[in-house]
Design a protein around this motif. Structure first.
Motif, PDB file in Angstrom:
ATOM      1  N   ARG A  16      -3.683  -4.093  -9.222  1.00  6.26           N
ATOM      2  CA  ARG A  16      -3.376  -3.905 -10.637  1.00  6.26           C
ATOM      3  C   ARG A  16      -2.120  -4.662 -11.055  1.00  6.26           C
ATOM      4  N   GLN A  17      -1.202  -4.875 -10.088  1.00  5.25           N
ATOM      5  CA  GLN A  17       0.037  -5.594 -10.348  1.00  5.25           C
ATOM      6  C   GLN A  17       0.292  -6.549  -9.183  1.00  5.25           C
ATOM      7  N   TRP A  61       5.463  -5.539  -7.139  1.00  5.37           N
ATOM      8  CA  TRP A  61       5.270  -4.103  -6.996  1.00  5.37           C
ATOM      9  C   TRP A  61       4.788  -3.758  -5.587  1.00  5.37           C
ATOM     10  N   PHE A 114       2.602  -0.924  -3.497  1.00  8.47           N
ATOM     11  CA  PHE A 114       1.625   0.150  -3.712  1.00  8.47           C
ATOM     12  C   PHE A 114       0.843   0.415  -2.416  1.00  8.47           C
ATOM     13  N   THR A 124      -6.483   3.010  -9.427  1.00  4.85           N
ATOM     14  CA  THR A 124      -5.848   3.663 -10.568  1.00  4.85           C
ATOM     15  C   THR A 124      -4.373   3.888 -10.259  1.00  4.85           C
ATOM     16  N   PHE A 125      -3.496   3.544 -11.201  1.00  4.50           N
ATOM     17  CA  PHE A 125      -2.079   3.870 -11.115  1.00  4.50           C
ATOM     18  C   PHE A 125      -1.780   4.970 -12.132  1.00  4.50           C
ATOM     19  N   GLN A 148       2.364   7.552  -8.487  1.00  4.18           N
ATOM     20  CA  GLN A 148       1.241   7.745  -7.569  1.00  4.18           C
ATOM     21  C   GLN A 148       0.047   6.912  -8.018  1.00  4.18           C
ATOM     22  N   GLY A 149      -0.774   6.543  -7.049  1.00  2.00           N
ATOM     23  CA  GLY A 149      -1.985   5.790  -7.339  1.00  2.00           C
ATOM     24  C   GLY A 149      -3.117   6.226  -6.446  1.00  2.00           C
ATOM     25  N   THR A 175      -6.818   4.584  -4.670  1.00  2.00           N
ATOM     26  CA  THR A 175      -7.842   3.570  -4.443  1.00  2.00           C
ATOM     27  C   THR A 175      -9.111   4.280  -3.986  1.00  2.00           C
ATOM     28  N   VAL A 214       3.513   4.083  -5.534  1.00  2.00           N
ATOM     29  CA  VAL A 214       3.682   2.924  -6.417  1.00  2.00           C
ATOM     30  C   VAL A 214       5.133   2.838  -6.876  1.00  2.00           C
TER      31      VAL A 214
END
Length: 284
Positions: A201-202, A207, A209, A234-235, A240-241, A243, A263
């Motif tokens: 996502r980033q 970042w 993660f 999802t972040f 927190q995230g 997968t 994250v």
């Protein structure tokens, strides 16, 4: 830390009954002196398979769930893996494995094994096979991620990866342990942790993660060859995230994988002080 070495065709070499040395191919994506968890996860499953093969009562049971907790930094160094039976049984069994590096526990894994029965007459669930990998082009994932493990992979996207969403096939020409055959399940699981890197996502240059766990549930035993990862990342708003991955082999879906992520910005982007200390994401 030792300098990893070994044959060019494996992620690990065995140095003792329960001891393994990583090769350069096991190198991690977050740091040059760390292991990538994916081949280590496969190695744990390989050790569990050897534990079961040493006793006849292990026959007839299949792995239905394996959960890994990553307890600390995975140095690119020799590791010891101990496996024990926590809950023995003829139809249901629970195994536990502990990975230690330099005497410190860095991974704990638990696997539920269930009796195998013929349930083909009532089998059912979501269908749909992914486009076969031989019809797809390759994706140079090493342009996004460093490390020996990522460089060892053949990655073939079903569709172009997007922010937080990707479906890819992954395979490797390497064996888990030099000179030792591994079962289809261990070889399959050795590629599952790749999921967290296929749908970023980033930018990982800005970042962090990493996942602190990996849990795999299976409704069917996968066949060897290709690991299919249909992944959503999802972040959340508070660091927190998640997968989430639907797992496939060439015959269709086999189960699901989940990874919890921590994250945060890379240290260079953080203000000075205790919050910025140390770049290693797994020094809890």
């Amino acid at each position: 830390m030792i300098t990893p070495h070994g044959t060019a065709g494996s992620y690990y070499t065995r140095t003792d009954t329960h001891r393994y040395r990583p090769t350069a191919h096991a190198g991690g994506a977050w740091g040059p002196d760390e292991q990538h968890f994916s081949p280590l996860g496969g190695l744990v499953a390989h050790a569990m398979e050897r534990h079961l093969a040493a006793r006849p009562e292990g026959a007839g049971l299949v792995l239905a769930r394996i959960s890994y907790d990553i307890l600390g930094r995975l140095a690119l160094d020799e590791c010891d893996i101990e496996v024990e039976t926590v809950r023995p049984g003829r139809t249901i069994e629970l195994l536990e494995a502990t990975v230690r590096i330099a005497g410190r526990s860095v991974v704990r894994a638990r696997a539920w094994l269930l009796a195998a029965h013929d349930t083909a007459a009532v089998a059912g669930g979501p269908a749909g096979r992914l486009t076969p990998p031989e019809r797809l082009g390759t994706w140079p994932m090493s342009e996004l991620w460093p490390g020996g493990y990522i460089a060892s992979l053949d990655v073939r996207p079903v569709t172009p990866p997007q922010s937080g969403r990707a479906t890819v096939w992954v395979s490797t020409p390497l064996t888990l342990v030099d000179g030792e055959p591994s079962g289809p399940l261990a070889s399959y699981l050795a590629l599952v942790d790749t999921a967290n890197g296929i749908a970023v996502r980033q930018p990982p240059s800005e970042w962090l993660f990493p996942n602190v766990d990996l849990t795999v549930h299976l409704h069917r035993q996968p066949v060897a060859g290709w690991t299919g990862l249909d992944t959503t990342v999802t972040f959340g708003p508070t660091g927190q995230g998640l997968t989430s991955t639907v797992l496939h082999d060439v015959d269709g879906p086999v189960g699901h994988a989940q990874q919890i992520l921590t994250v945060r910005p890379r240290a260079a982007a953080l203000p000075s002080g205790p919050a910025a200390a140390g770049p290693s994401h797994r020094r809890h």
